[in-house]
Structure formats: structure tokens, C-alpha cells
Write a protein that holds these residues in place. Structure first.
Motif, PDB file in Angstrom:
ATOM      1  N   PHE A 154     -21.497 131.701 -18.688  1.00  0.00           N
ATOM      2  CA  PHE A 154     -20.285 131.392 -17.934  1.00  0.00           C
ATOM      3  C   PHE A 154     -19.034 131.913 -18.640  1.00  0.00           C
ATOM      4  O   PHE A 154     -18.071 132.318 -17.990  1.00  0.00           O
ATOM      5  CB  PHE A 154     -20.189 129.888 -17.656  1.00  0.00           C
ATOM      6  CG  PHE A 154     -21.282 129.387 -16.755  1.00  0.00           C
ATOM      7  CD1 PHE A 154     -21.527 129.988 -15.526  1.00  0.00           C
ATOM      8  CD2 PHE A 154     -22.082 128.319 -17.128  1.00  0.00           C
ATOM      9  CE1 PHE A 154     -22.534 129.535 -14.684  1.00  0.00           C
ATOM     10  CE2 PHE A 154     -23.083 127.848 -16.302  1.00  0.00           C
ATOM     11  CZ  PHE A 154     -23.315 128.458 -15.076  1.00  0.00           C
ATOM     12  N   ASP A 155     -19.052 131.919 -19.967  1.00  0.00           N
ATOM     13  CA  ASP A 155     -17.911 132.472 -20.710  1.00  0.00           C
ATOM     14  C   ASP A 155     -17.721 133.959 -20.412  1.00  0.00           C
ATOM     15  O   ASP A 155     -16.590 134.448 -20.384  1.00  0.00           O
ATOM     16  CB  ASP A 155     -18.088 132.259 -22.210  1.00  0.00           C
ATOM     17  CG  ASP A 155     -17.768 130.836 -22.655  1.00  0.00           C
ATOM     18  OD1 ASP A 155     -17.198 130.059 -21.859  1.00  0.00           O
ATOM     19  OD2 ASP A 155     -18.082 130.510 -23.820  1.00  0.00           O
ATOM     20  N   LEU A 156     -18.808 134.681 -20.190  1.00  0.00           N
ATOM     21  CA  LEU A 156     -18.689 136.106 -19.850  1.00  0.00           C
ATOM     22  C   LEU A 156     -18.008 136.298 -18.494  1.00  0.00           C
ATOM     23  O   LEU A 156     -17.203 137.220 -18.311  1.00  0.00           O
ATOM     24  CB  LEU A 156     -20.067 136.773 -19.864  1.00  0.00           C
ATOM     25  CG  LEU A 156     -20.713 136.907 -21.244  1.00  0.00           C
ATOM     26  CD1 LEU A 156     -22.150 137.396 -21.116  1.00  0.00           C
ATOM     27  CD2 LEU A 156     -19.902 137.838 -22.136  1.00  0.00           C
ATOM     28  N   ILE A 157     -18.309 135.419 -17.553  1.00  0.00           N
ATOM     29  CA  ILE A 157     -17.635 135.475 -16.253  1.00  0.00           C
ATOM     30  C   ILE A 157     -16.158 135.136 -16.430  1.00  0.00           C
ATOM     31  O   ILE A 157     -15.279 135.798 -15.859  1.00  0.00           O
ATOM     32  CB  ILE A 157     -18.302 134.527 -15.235  1.00  0.00           C
ATOM     33  CG1 ILE A 157     -19.764 134.938 -15.010  1.00  0.00           C
ATOM     34  CG2 ILE A 157     -17.526 134.506 -13.918  1.00  0.00           C
ATOM     35  CD1 ILE A 157     -20.576 133.931 -14.212  1.00  0.00           C
ATOM     36  N   LEU A 214     -30.153 124.886 -27.472  1.00  0.00           N
ATOM     37  CA  LEU A 214     -28.797 124.344 -27.401  1.00  0.00           C
ATOM     38  C   LEU A 214     -28.579 123.324 -28.513  1.00  0.00           C
ATOM     39  O   LEU A 214     -27.613 123.415 -29.277  1.00  0.00           O
ATOM     40  CB  LEU A 214     -28.552 123.699 -26.035  1.00  0.00           C
ATOM     41  CG  LEU A 214     -27.306 122.814 -25.920  1.00  0.00           C
ATOM     42  CD1 LEU A 214     -26.038 123.649 -26.036  1.00  0.00           C
ATOM     43  CD2 LEU A 214     -27.335 122.033 -24.610  1.00  0.00           C
ATOM     44  N   PHE A 215     -29.486 122.357 -28.611  1.00  0.00           N
ATOM     45  CA  PHE A 215     -29.320 121.314 -29.623  1.00  0.00           C
ATOM     46  C   PHE A 215     -29.554 121.842 -31.036  1.00  0.00           C
ATOM     47  O   PHE A 215     -28.875 121.424 -31.974  1.00  0.00           O
ATOM     48  CB  PHE A 215     -30.225 120.114 -29.318  1.00  0.00           C
ATOM     49  CG  PHE A 215     -29.652 119.257 -28.236  1.00  0.00           C
ATOM     50  CD1 PHE A 215     -28.645 118.348 -28.509  1.00  0.00           C
ATOM     51  CD2 PHE A 215     -30.085 119.393 -26.932  1.00  0.00           C
ATOM     52  CE1 PHE A 215     -28.082 117.577 -27.503  1.00  0.00           C
ATOM     53  CE2 PHE A 215     -29.534 118.623 -25.916  1.00  0.00           C
ATOM     54  CZ  PHE A 215     -28.530 117.713 -26.200  1.00  0.00           C
ATOM     55  N   ARG A 216     -30.443 122.778 -31.178  1.00  0.00           N
ATOM     56  CA  ARG A 216     -30.737 123.341 -32.498  1.00  0.00           C
ATOM     57  C   ARG A 216     -29.644 124.294 -32.972  1.00  0.00           C
ATOM     58  O   ARG A 216     -29.143 124.174 -34.077  1.00  0.00           O
ATOM     59  CB  ARG A 216     -32.101 124.069 -32.460  1.00  0.00           C
ATOM     60  CG  ARG A 216     -32.494 124.697 -33.772  1.00  0.00           C
ATOM     61  CD  ARG A 216     -32.850 123.641 -34.814  1.00  0.00           C
ATOM     62  NE  ARG A 216     -33.137 124.283 -36.082  1.00  0.00           N
ATOM     63  CZ  ARG A 216     -32.398 124.131 -37.175  1.00  0.00           C
ATOM     64  NH1 ARG A 216     -31.345 123.332 -37.157  1.00  0.00           N
ATOM     65  NH2 ARG A 216     -32.722 124.743 -38.287  1.00  0.00           N
ATOM     66  N   LEU A 234     -21.592 110.889 -25.199  1.00  0.00           N
ATOM     67  CA  LEU A 234     -21.289 111.794 -26.314  1.00  0.00           C
ATOM     68  C   LEU A 234     -20.939 113.196 -25.811  1.00  0.00           C
ATOM     69  O   LEU A 234     -19.995 113.820 -26.313  1.00  0.00           O
ATOM     70  CB  LEU A 234     -22.472 111.851 -27.283  1.00  0.00           C
ATOM     71  CG  LEU A 234     -22.808 110.535 -27.987  1.00  0.00           C
ATOM     72  CD1 LEU A 234     -24.101 110.657 -28.772  1.00  0.00           C
ATOM     73  CD2 LEU A 234     -21.656 110.095 -28.881  1.00  0.00           C
ATOM     74  N   LEU A 235     -21.666 113.685 -24.823  1.00  0.00           N
ATOM     75  CA  LEU A 235     -21.387 115.013 -24.269  1.00  0.00           C
ATOM     76  C   LEU A 235     -19.989 115.074 -23.648  1.00  0.00           C
ATOM     77  O   LEU A 235     -19.303 116.098 -23.739  1.00  0.00           O
ATOM     78  CB  LEU A 235     -22.436 115.398 -23.230  1.00  0.00           C
ATOM     79  CG  LEU A 235     -23.832 115.706 -23.756  1.00  0.00           C
ATOM     80  CD1 LEU A 235     -24.824 115.808 -22.600  1.00  0.00           C
ATOM     81  CD2 LEU A 235     -23.830 116.988 -24.582  1.00  0.00           C
ATOM     82  N   LEU A 292     -25.303 119.140 -19.665  1.00  0.00           N
ATOM     83  CA  LEU A 292     -26.294 119.931 -20.410  1.00  0.00           C
ATOM     84  C   LEU A 292     -26.526 121.287 -19.769  1.00  0.00           C
ATOM     85  O   LEU A 292     -26.678 122.289 -20.471  1.00  0.00           O
ATOM     86  CB  LEU A 292     -27.621 119.175 -20.526  1.00  0.00           C
ATOM     87  CG  LEU A 292     -27.656 118.073 -21.563  1.00  0.00           C
ATOM     88  CD1 LEU A 292     -29.023 117.396 -21.565  1.00  0.00           C
ATOM     89  CD2 LEU A 292     -27.328 118.595 -22.950  1.00  0.00           C
ATOM     90  N   SER A 293     -26.519 121.341 -18.446  1.00  0.00           N
ATOM     91  CA  SER A 293     -26.707 122.630 -17.787  1.00  0.00           C
ATOM     92  C   SER A 293     -25.559 123.568 -18.134  1.00  0.00           C
ATOM     93  O   SER A 293     -25.766 124.763 -18.366  1.00  0.00           O
ATOM     94  CB  SER A 293     -26.830 122.458 -16.272  1.00  0.00           C
ATOM     95  OG  SER A 293     -25.631 121.968 -15.702  1.00  0.00           O
ATOM     96  N   PHE A 294     -24.349 123.031 -18.181  1.00  0.00           N
ATOM     97  CA  PHE A 294     -23.204 123.853 -18.582  1.00  0.00           C
ATOM     98  C   PHE A 294     -23.378 124.342 -20.020  1.00  0.00           C
ATOM     99  O   PHE A 294     -23.276 125.535 -20.302  1.00  0.00           O
ATOM    100  CB  PHE A 294     -21.875 123.099 -18.445  1.00  0.00           C
ATOM    101  CG  PHE A 294     -20.778 123.783 -19.204  1.00  0.00           C
ATOM    102  CD1 PHE A 294     -20.268 124.983 -18.745  1.00  0.00           C
ATOM    103  CD2 PHE A 294     -20.313 123.277 -20.404  1.00  0.00           C
ATOM    104  CE1 PHE A 294     -19.285 125.663 -19.464  1.00  0.00           C
ATOM    105  CE2 PHE A 294     -19.343 123.937 -21.127  1.00  0.00           C
ATOM    106  CZ  PHE A 294     -18.826 125.135 -20.656  1.00  0.00           C
ATOM    107  N   TRP A 295     -23.597 123.419 -20.937  1.00  0.00           N
ATOM    108  CA  TRP A 295     -23.679 123.802 -22.354  1.00  0.00           C
ATOM    109  C   TRP A 295     -24.836 124.759 -22.618  1.00  0.00           C
ATOM    110  O   TRP A 295     -24.718 125.675 -23.436  1.00  0.00           O
ATOM    111  CB  TRP A 295     -23.787 122.562 -23.245  1.00  0.00           C
ATOM    112  CG  TRP A 295     -22.458 121.886 -23.399  1.00  0.00           C
ATOM    113  CD1 TRP A 295     -22.053 120.726 -22.810  1.00  0.00           C
ATOM    114  CD2 TRP A 295     -21.345 122.358 -24.153  1.00  0.00           C
ATOM    115  NE1 TRP A 295     -20.753 120.453 -23.164  1.00  0.00           N
ATOM    116  CE2 TRP A 295     -20.298 121.429 -23.996  1.00  0.00           C
ATOM    117  CE3 TRP A 295     -21.130 123.478 -24.972  1.00  0.00           C
ATOM    118  CZ2 TRP A 295     -19.060 121.583 -24.613  1.00  0.00           C
ATOM    119  CZ3 TRP A 295     -19.894 123.622 -25.589  1.00  0.00           C
ATOM    120  CH2 TRP A 295     -18.880 122.691 -25.406  1.00  0.00           C
TER     121      TRP A 295
END
Length: 186
Positions: A114-117, A70-72, A17-18, A105-108
Motif C-alpha cells: 500500500f505504501d507503493l501506491i 509481520l510479527f517476526r 495494542l494494534l 493486521l491485513s493492513f500491516w
């Protein structure tokens, strides 16, 4: 920390699913047709200096609370569902290192960081890639200031870098990105 025989099928299903979620171009791990080779290739043909930084103890520093949030909050699961999934993928209150879900999951769980970088790199006309916990940026205006920026950012999110592995490879010099050495695109 590999999942038990009972938990493994559930984690594998969650990973399927991810993998269906759309990820930014900068992510080179955990998704089909991207790898450590595609990660380094993005820098082979980019001009300028290359900065590489490794996040120290990446999975162990991703807490169950971060996974729950993350999931919530991001995936908008009900609290009880988010709690069950967080328990399913964590070991001793930390993201499990042997789980098939850990890469994505570590990415999400850290996407906002990471988006700021990525935003900073794009603003500087640079190429940014991420391979699990390996950050690489190539651009014409990069140097040690980029390492300092990333260190401050990581610290603000509860992480740190492996100081001994942070490198600046000057334009025209041999570079190493995710274990692949190259010089001038070769």
C-alpha cells in the motif's frame, strides 16, 4: 471464522495494542475517528478523476506465513512468539475474517504494498485512501493506467483485483467511493 470464547479476549487485547500504532493518513479503516465516510470524504473535495479498485479475496489471501513475517520482521517478535500470534489470528492457514484484529493486521501485513501506491499517488499530486481492501485515488492525471499499475502491483504481492469493480470516474461525473455517491463535492 469468529474467534472462540477462549481466543476472543486475546484477539481483543491484541487489537487494542494494534490501534496504538501510528498509521499513515491514507488508512481509513480500523482506527478511531476514521471510517468509510472519512474515506469517501477525502475524495469529495479532491480535484480530478477518481479510480477505485477492490482487492479480491483480501483476507483469505493473507497467509499465516505473511502474518508470521509481520510479527517476526516488522514488529520484531521472537520466532516462537510470532508463531503463536500468527496461529492465534489465522484460521486454516489464512487470516481469519471474523477476528477483531483482521482489519489492522491485513493492513500491516500488506503495508509495503500500500505504501507503493501511496508513493505513486503522492508523486502525481493525487489523494490515496485505503478502506480495508478498497483502494481509491483521486487526481488530475489519473485514468485506466492507474488500474493497470495497481493490478500489476497486486499481482506482484500475490493478490488480484475484482476486475468488475475497478472503475474510473471522470472529473465532474458522479463518483462512488466506499458506497457513498457524490458529485462535485456533494
Amino acid at each position: 471464522q469468529a474467534p472462540s470464547a477462549e481466543v476472543n479476549p486475546l484477539q481483543n487485547r491484541l487489537n487494542v495494542l494494534l490501534k496504538q500504532l501510528r498509521v499513515p493518513d491514507y488508512l481509513q479503516s480500523g482506527v478511531p475517528k476514521r471510517s468509510h465516510l472519512s474515506n469517501s470524504e477525502r475524495h469529495m473535495n479532491a480535484e480530478g478523476a477518481t479510480v477505485t479498485v477492490d482487492v479480491s479475496d483480501f483476507y483469505p489471501n493473507i497467509t499465516r506465513t505473511r502474518v508470521f513475517r509481520l510479527f517476526r520482521n516488522v514488529f520484531e517478535c521472537k520466532p516462537d512468539v510470532a508463531a503463536v500470534i500468527a496461529d492465534l489470528v489465522c484460521f486454516n492457514g489464512r487470516l481469519a475474517t471474523g477476528s477483531p484484529t483482521s482489519v489492522l493486521l491485513s493492513f500491516w501485513a500488506c503495508k509495503d504494498m500500500f505504501d507503493l501506491i501511496a508513493e505513486r499517488a503522492q508523486g502525481n499530486g493525487a489523494v490515496f485512501t485505503l478502506y480495508v481492501d478498497d483502494i481509491a485515488i483521486t487526481g488530475k492525471t489519473l485514468g485506466h493506467g492507474e488500474i493497470q499499475f495497481i493490478d500489476r502491483l497486486l499481482k506482484g504481492f500475490g493478490f488480484s483485483s475484482k476486475k468488475e469493480k475497478a472503475k474510473v470516474f471522470r472529473n465532474g461525473s458522479a463518483k462512488v467511493v466506499t458506497g457513498r455517491a457524490f458529485r462535485d463535492g456533494v
